[in-house]
Design a protein around this motif. Structure first.
Motif, PDB file in Angstrom:
ATOM      1  N   LYS A 197     -16.262  10.771 -10.893  1.00 48.74           N
ATOM      2  CA  LYS A 197     -17.179  11.674 -10.207  1.00 48.74           C
ATOM      3  C   LYS A 197     -17.122  13.078 -10.791  1.00 48.74           C
ATOM      4  O   LYS A 197     -18.155  13.727 -10.978  1.00 48.74           O
ATOM      5  CB  LYS A 197     -16.842  11.707  -8.711  1.00 48.74           C
ATOM      6  N   ALA A 198     -15.911  13.549 -11.106  1.00 47.72           N
ATOM      7  CA  ALA A 198     -15.756  14.911 -11.621  1.00 47.72           C
ATOM      8  C   ALA A 198     -16.426  15.088 -12.976  1.00 47.72           C
ATOM      9  O   ALA A 198     -17.067  16.107 -13.246  1.00 47.72           O
ATOM     10  CB  ALA A 198     -14.275  15.262 -11.719  1.00 47.72           C
ATOM     11  N   PHE A 199     -16.311  14.077 -13.847  1.00 45.47           N
ATOM     12  CA  PHE A 199     -16.854  14.185 -15.203  1.00 45.47           C
ATOM     13  C   PHE A 199     -18.180  13.449 -15.365  1.00 45.47           C
ATOM     14  O   PHE A 199     -18.723  13.413 -16.463  1.00 45.47           O
ATOM     15  CB  PHE A 199     -15.833  13.653 -16.214  1.00 45.47           C
ATOM     16  N   GLN A 200     -18.669  12.866 -14.257  1.00 47.44           N
ATOM     17  CA  GLN A 200     -19.935  12.129 -14.299  1.00 47.44           C
ATOM     18  C   GLN A 200     -19.893  11.047 -15.376  1.00 47.44           C
ATOM     19  O   GLN A 200     -20.791  10.918 -16.221  1.00 47.44           O
ATOM     20  CB  GLN A 200     -21.104  13.087 -14.538  1.00 47.44           C
ATOM     21  N   LEU A 201     -18.825  10.244 -15.324  1.00 41.19           N
ATOM     22  CA  LEU A 201     -18.619   9.177 -16.291  1.00 41.19           C
ATOM     23  C   LEU A 201     -18.572   7.829 -15.589  1.00 41.19           C
ATOM     24  O   LEU A 201     -18.240   7.726 -14.407  1.00 41.19           O
ATOM     25  CB  LEU A 201     -17.296   9.383 -17.044  1.00 41.19           C
ATOM     26  N   ASP A 202     -18.910   6.779 -16.334  1.00 38.21           N
ATOM     27  CA  ASP A 202     -18.716   5.433 -15.835  1.00 38.21           C
ATOM     28  C   ASP A 202     -17.211   5.153 -15.743  1.00 38.21           C
ATOM     29  O   ASP A 202     -16.430   5.631 -16.558  1.00 38.21           O
ATOM     30  CB  ASP A 202     -19.385   4.432 -16.784  1.00 38.21           C
ATOM     31  N   LYS A 203     -16.812   4.363 -14.759  1.00 35.50           N
ATOM     32  CA  LYS A 203     -15.390   4.081 -14.581  1.00 35.50           C
ATOM     33  C   LYS A 203     -14.784   3.391 -15.804  1.00 35.50           C
ATOM     34  O   LYS A 203     -13.604   3.578 -16.109  1.00 35.50           O
ATOM     35  CB  LYS A 203     -15.179   3.214 -13.337  1.00 35.50           C
ATOM     36  N   LYS A 204     -15.590   2.617 -16.518  1.00 33.84           N
ATOM     37  CA  LYS A 204     -15.081   1.953 -17.718  1.00 33.84           C
ATOM     38  C   LYS A 204     -14.690   2.984 -18.782  1.00 33.84           C
ATOM     39  O   LYS A 204     -13.698   2.808 -19.493  1.00 33.84           O
ATOM     40  CB  LYS A 204     -16.137   0.990 -18.277  1.00 33.84           C
ATOM     41  N   VAL A 205     -15.465   4.055 -18.872  1.00 33.34           N
ATOM     42  CA  VAL A 205     -15.141   5.121 -19.819  1.00 33.34           C
ATOM     43  C   VAL A 205     -13.853   5.823 -19.403  1.00 33.34           C
ATOM     44  O   VAL A 205     -12.994   6.137 -20.232  1.00 33.34           O
ATOM     45  CB  VAL A 205     -16.305   6.136 -19.909  1.00 33.34           C
ATOM     46  N   VAL A 206     -13.705   6.058 -18.109  1.00 34.38           N
ATOM     47  CA  VAL A 206     -12.487   6.696 -17.596  1.00 34.38           C
ATOM     48  C   VAL A 206     -11.273   5.825 -17.906  1.00 34.38           C
ATOM     49  O   VAL A 206     -10.237   6.321 -18.374  1.00 34.38           O
ATOM     50  CB  VAL A 206     -12.588   6.950 -16.086  1.00 34.38           C
ATOM     51  N   HIS A 207     -11.395   4.509 -17.659  1.00 35.05           N
ATOM     52  CA  HIS A 207     -10.289   3.594 -17.960  1.00 35.05           C
ATOM     53  C   HIS A 207      -9.934   3.647 -19.437  1.00 35.05           C
ATOM     54  O   HIS A 207      -8.759   3.623 -19.817  1.00 35.05           O
ATOM     55  CB  HIS A 207     -10.661   2.163 -17.561  1.00 35.05           C
ATOM     56  N   TYR A 208     -10.953   3.693 -20.288  1.00 33.62           N
ATOM     57  CA  TYR A 208     -10.715   3.766 -21.732  1.00 33.62           C
ATOM     58  C   TYR A 208      -9.954   5.038 -22.097  1.00 33.62           C
ATOM     59  O   TYR A 208      -8.978   4.999 -22.856  1.00 33.62           O
ATOM     60  CB  TYR A 208     -12.050   3.712 -22.483  1.00 33.62           C
ATOM     61  N   LEU A 209     -10.390   6.173 -21.546  1.00 38.32           N
ATOM     62  CA  LEU A 209      -9.735   7.438 -21.850  1.00 38.32           C
ATOM     63  C   LEU A 209      -8.304   7.469 -21.313  1.00 38.32           C
ATOM     64  O   LEU A 209      -7.395   7.988 -21.975  1.00 38.32           O
ATOM     65  CB  LEU A 209     -10.548   8.598 -21.265  1.00 38.32           C
ATOM     66  N   GLN A 210      -8.096   6.908 -20.138  1.00 41.07           N
ATOM     67  CA  GLN A 210      -6.739   6.856 -19.599  1.00 41.07           C
ATOM     68  C   GLN A 210      -5.842   5.989 -20.470  1.00 41.07           C
ATOM     69  O   GLN A 210      -4.652   6.291 -20.643  1.00 41.07           O
ATOM     70  CB  GLN A 210      -6.768   6.336 -18.166  1.00 41.07           C
TER      71      GLN A 210
END
Length: 231
Positions: free
Chosen positions: A203-216
């Motif tokens: 929500k903070a970065f307006q990203l898809d959760k899959k992208v967040v998982h990738y970055l993490q």
């Protein structure tokens, strides 16, 4: 009238206090050479060596800022000299470092120094550098630097450096704190331990959760595998 004088004095004292806390506390002795033992004098988070036992080696660091390899994903390496390398720096409010950047894009990624202003001196190559002002303006202030140029990054603001030249670049950083601290944005946000909740980051970065998982996954690596060496 007396009330007004009181307010003026209060404001002046407040300003003086804020200015005094803008950098490390000034020493009230010639030096405080840091030691690991606990039988000395405790000053500013460190125990001090008996001044009578201090030698020239307490203020010396041999070849501490030689060139280092930039063979990593970011193409940059930081060598630091703090109180851990030179015990005599303790209480003096000073640290320094050397940054080596690979040609064509060697990057020291966006980061912040929570306890120090940085003055950067370019020795070799061509760097594009900049920092971002605080909310709500978020203004990018940037500059291309060549050998001999100096640039200042104000305390706490996010900043970066990248080598835009075709040769290696070298710069020295000077910090008004013996322990500037270093927070790289990507490691702090996507590599925290434990990890920040995916919903919050999405929500903070307006990203898809899959992208967040990738970055993490990219930044949540064990410390010996991190993408960039810390100051």
């Amino acid at each position: 009238m007396e009330g007004l004088k009181f307010v003026v004095v209060f404001v002046l004292l407040a300003l003086a206090s804020s200015l005094a806390s803008a950098s490390d506390t000034s020493p009230l002795q010639d030096f405080c050479v840091a030691i690991n033992e606990t039988n000395g004098v405790y000053v500013n988070g460190k125990f001090c060596k008996d001044p009578k036992l201090v030698t020239e080696n307490d203020f010396f660091y041999a070849a501490g800022l030689n060139a280092r390899s930039t063979s990593n994903q970011l193409g940059s390496t930081i060598s630091s000299v703090t109180v851990d390398e030179i015990p005599g720096l303790d209480t003096l409010g000073l640290a320094l470092g050397r940054a080596d950047y690979a040609p064509n894009g060697g990057l020291f990624p966006p980061h912040t120094l929570p306890r120090a202003t940085e003055t950067l001196l370019v020795l070799e190559g061509t760097l594009y550098v900049g920092f971002v002002t605080s909310n709500p303006d978020n203004r990018l202030i940037s500059k291309v630097l060549n050998p001999g140029d100096v640039f200042v990054f104000p305390i706490g603001l996010v900043h970066f450096q990248i080598n835009i030249g075709k040769t290696n670049a070298v710069a020295y950083g000077f910090f008004n704190s013996q322990n500037p601290g270093l927070i790289t944005v990507e490691n702090a946000v996507f590599g925290s331990k434990p990890q920040i909740n995916t919903d919050i980051l999405a929500k903070a970065f307006q990203l898809d959760k899959k992208v967040v998982h990738y970055l993490q996954k990219q930044f949540g690596l064990p410390r010996h595998e991190t993408r960039h060496e810390a100051v």
